[in-house]
Design a protein around this motif. Structure first.
Motif, mmCIF file in Angstrom:
data_model
loop_
_atom_site.group_PDB
_atom_site.id
_atom_site.type_symbol
_atom_site.label_atom_id
_atom_site.label_comp_id
_atom_site.label_asym_id
_atom_site.label_seq_id
_atom_site.Cartn_x
_atom_site.Cartn_y
_atom_site.Cartn_z
ATOM 1 N N GLY A 5 0.820 -1.219 0.000
ATOM 2 C CA GLY A 5 0.000 0.000 0.000
ATOM 3 C C GLY A 5 0.842 1.251 0.000
ATOM 4 N N SER A 6 1.927 1.248 0.771
ATOM 5 C CA SER A 6 2.824 2.409 0.780
ATOM 6 C C SER A 6 3.456 2.619 -0.585
ATOM 7 C CB SER A 6 3.920 2.205 1.840
ATOM 8 O OG SER A 6 3.355 2.068 3.129
ATOM 9 N N PRO A 39 9.979 13.098 -0.929
ATOM 10 C CA PRO A 39 8.889 13.835 -0.278
ATOM 11 C C PRO A 39 8.176 14.795 -1.223
ATOM 12 C CG PRO A 39 11.033 14.603 0.506
ATOM 13 C CD PRO A 39 11.271 13.357 -0.273
ATOM 14 N N VAL A 40 8.900 15.347 -2.192
ATOM 15 C CA VAL A 40 8.263 16.239 -3.164
ATOM 16 C C VAL A 40 7.289 15.450 -4.034
ATOM 17 C CG1 VAL A 40 8.657 17.886 -5.037
ATOM 18 C CG2 VAL A 40 10.299 17.724 -3.161
ATOM 19 N N VAL A 41 7.690 14.231 -4.401
ATOM 20 C CA VAL A 41 6.796 13.354 -5.169
ATOM 21 C C VAL A 41 5.519 13.080 -4.386
ATOM 22 C CG1 VAL A 41 6.499 10.989 -5.996
ATOM 23 C CG2 VAL A 41 8.561 12.261 -6.580
ATOM 24 N N LEU A 42 5.653 12.754 -3.103
ATOM 25 C CA LEU A 42 4.482 12.409 -2.304
ATOM 26 C C LEU A 42 3.572 13.609 -2.067
ATOM 27 C CD1 LEU A 42 6.228 9.971 0.160
ATOM 28 C CD2 LEU A 42 4.419 9.378 -1.456
ATOM 29 N N LEU A 43 4.134 14.799 -1.913
ATOM 30 C CA LEU A 43 3.307 16.004 -1.811
ATOM 31 C C LEU A 43 2.513 16.217 -3.098
ATOM 32 C CD1 LEU A 43 5.773 18.504 -0.079
ATOM 33 C CD2 LEU A 43 3.653 17.587 0.898
ATOM 34 N N THR A 44 3.177 15.981 -4.231
ATOM 35 C CA THR A 44 2.509 16.166 -5.521
ATOM 36 C C THR A 44 1.419 15.132 -5.727
ATOM 37 O OG1 THR A 44 4.605 17.004 -6.418
ATOM 38 C CG2 THR A 44 2.892 16.421 -7.994
ATOM 39 N N THR A 45 1.726 13.869 -5.416
ATOM 40 C CA THR A 45 0.715 12.827 -5.619
ATOM 41 C C THR A 45 -0.469 12.992 -4.678
ATOM 42 O OG1 THR A 45 1.899 11.315 -4.129
ATOM 43 C CG2 THR A 45 2.383 11.152 -6.477
ATOM 44 N N LEU A 103 -6.413 7.965 -1.491
ATOM 45 C CA LEU A 103 -6.410 9.212 -0.721
ATOM 46 C C LEU A 103 -6.044 8.935 0.733
ATOM 47 C CD1 LEU A 103 -7.133 12.267 -1.247
ATOM 48 C CD2 LEU A 103 -9.325 11.768 -0.164
ATOM 49 N N VAL A 104 -6.614 7.883 1.303
ATOM 50 C CA VAL A 104 -6.308 7.519 2.686
ATOM 51 C C VAL A 104 -4.836 7.138 2.826
ATOM 52 C CG1 VAL A 104 -6.791 5.854 4.520
ATOM 53 C CG2 VAL A 104 -8.676 6.813 3.178
ATOM 54 N N MET A 105 -4.309 6.434 1.826
ATOM 55 C CA MET A 105 -2.910 6.004 1.859
ATOM 56 C C MET A 105 -1.924 7.172 1.788
ATOM 57 S SD MET A 105 -2.906 2.623 -0.575
ATOM 58 C CE MET A 105 -3.789 1.130 -0.111
ATOM 59 N N SER A 106 -2.378 8.322 1.300
ATOM 60 C CA SER A 106 -1.484 9.480 1.175
ATOM 61 C C SER A 106 -1.072 10.028 2.534
ATOM 62 C CB SER A 106 -2.163 10.580 0.344
ATOM 63 O OG SER A 106 -2.416 10.130 -0.967
ATOM 64 N N GLY A 107 -1.887 9.787 3.553
ATOM 65 C CA GLY A 107 -1.515 10.155 4.921
ATOM 66 C C GLY A 107 -1.180 11.619 5.093
#
Length: 427
Positions: free
Chosen positions: A190-191, A346-352, A391-395
């Motif tokens: 999931g991560s 972290p920039v990727v995860l903020l964007t996603t 969306l939930v997985m984005s945390g």
């Protein structure tokens, strides 16, 4: 609410397919197979497969909306039709202001390959990223017709390079490298999936260019179908090759595509890999900046951003002011990422996180707008359930879209206060 069937645009079916392939098969392919392997090991292949399966209904839903309502506002426009101007503002801001963050990460991914080939470390990486941004910004000032031709050439080259990388490296594969399959537990899948949303973001980007197709109703769904097949096959075979060819070393690779090419063709292939990385980065940034610039113009037109950005929202016009804003903000994002040493993950995860929020709003609008009981409507329900899980997985990385939503709503209230006194005076 009326469906539009005509367009003043110039994009052909082949150019539109290339724009889709470039938007989706972007920089994720040059970096994320390794990052996903680091998070979940060989089990990351399940995350890739899940995202490929999800992309089919998601792409079909956005194609159905784009072909019925071709407008530069894209998903923001659909949110307006379904839920009103505030929902449109939130959706538009989440997409528009995610692009500069995404551009910084994309440029750094491409720059890392150049640094691996020529040396120079972080300085080479940062300078390459800045040059890529300037090239894409200048290219889009000439309009989507030139941009579409440029994308067609890029798409053909990058597909050929990816096929060559996989074909030459697979003879070195070892199936034993698939074991242990889930070294970090099944929850890590999931991560990895939350991280891989970056690789599949793009199905919504071309909706902003729907009005630029010569025949949106006919060509947009066809371009989408072709792109889904091309992107899905290439992602799966490349992710598989990274695992079985590079093995545990894939998790620590900063240039997995280069490592594949070096394995199959020899060490000098890193230069070829750097070229492929640059093509992929240019293709993704070109598609996103073309769509994002159109969106900014549409948001200016609709009062959700300053009216000075509105020029260029009509099909065939070039949104140069909105394009300039994206270019400047992308440069700022790159400078922040480089000066703080954040790194691209972290920039990727903020964007996603932003893209996932846009997906939720887009497919929710589709459930409201598409003919109830139709195939596209059923696919919208399936996609809505899937993106809600993502969306939930984005945390904690949902913080950025939450801040953007607050900014969008605050700007709407400011606009309403500015307009009401003037309206009373005219009355």
């Amino acid at each position: 609410m009326t469906e539009q069937t005509t367009s003043g645009g110039s994009l052909t079916l082949v150019q539109g397919t290339a724009m889709y392939v470039g938007a989706v098969l972007g920089t994720g392919v040059i970096a994320l197979p390794a990052l996903a392997a680091k998070v979940a090991g060989p089990a990351s292949l399940l995350a890739w497969l899940a995202l490929v399966v999800l992309s089919a209904p998601l792409a079909a839903v956005f194609a159905a909306l784009g072909s019925r309502y071709p407008d530069a506002g894209g998903v923001s426009y659909y949110a307006r039709l379904a839920f009103g101007p505030r929902a449109a503002a939130v959706t538009g801001w989440c997409f528009y202001f995610a692009i500069p963050c995404g551009a910084a990460a994309a440029g750094l991914f491409g720059g890392a390959y150049v640094a691996a080939a020529v040396g120079g470390g972080q300085l080479t990486t940062g300078v390459t990223a800045a040059v890529l941004m300037l090239l894409v910004g200048l290219g889009n000032t000439y309009g989507v017709k030139v941009s579409g031709r440029f994308q067609l050439g890029l798409a053909g080259l990058l597909v050929a390079l990816l096929v060559a990388a996989v074909a030459t490296s697979l003879p070195h594969a070892r199936m034993s490298r698939l074991h242990p399959f889930a070294p970090h537990g099944w929850g890590a899948v999931g991560s990895a999936a939350a991280l891989l949303v970056w690789s599949f973001a793009g199905w919504e980007a071309i909706t902003h260019l729907a009005g630029e197709f010569r025949s949106p109703r006919r060509d947009l769904p066809r371009a989408t179908g072709l792109a889904v097949v091309i992107v899905g096959v290439l992602y799966l075979v490349l992710a598989f090759a990274v695992i079985v060819v590079l093995g545990p070393g894939a998790a620590d690779s900063t240039a997995p595509l280069g490592d594949l090419m070096a394995t199959g063709l020899g060490g000098n292939a890193r230069w070829l890999a750097a070229g492929a990385a640059l093509l992929l980065t240019l293709g993704a940034m070109n598609a996103y900046w073309a769509g994002g610039a159109k969106l900014g113009a549409a948001l200016g037109r609709d009062g959700q951003l300053p009216a000075g950005l509105a020029r260029g929202s009509v099909a065939g016009e070039v949104p140069r002011r909105s394009l300039a804003v994206i270019t400047v903000l992308s440069g700022v994002s790159l400078a922040v990422a480089e000066s703080t040493g954040l790194g691209p993950q972290p920039v990727v995860l903020l964007t996603t996180g932003c893209f996932t929020a846009v997906y939720v709003m887009g497919v929710a609008a589709a459930v409201r707008l598409l003919p109830r009981g139709s195939v596209a409507w059923v696919l919208a329900l399936v996609a809505l359930a899937a993106v809600a899980v993502l969306l939930v997985m984005s945390g904690r990385y949902l913080l950025w879209p939450v801040l953007l939503a607050a900014g969008a709503l605050g700007y709407q209230r400011y606009r309403e206060r500015e307009i009401k006194p003037g309206a009373r005076e005219l009355a």
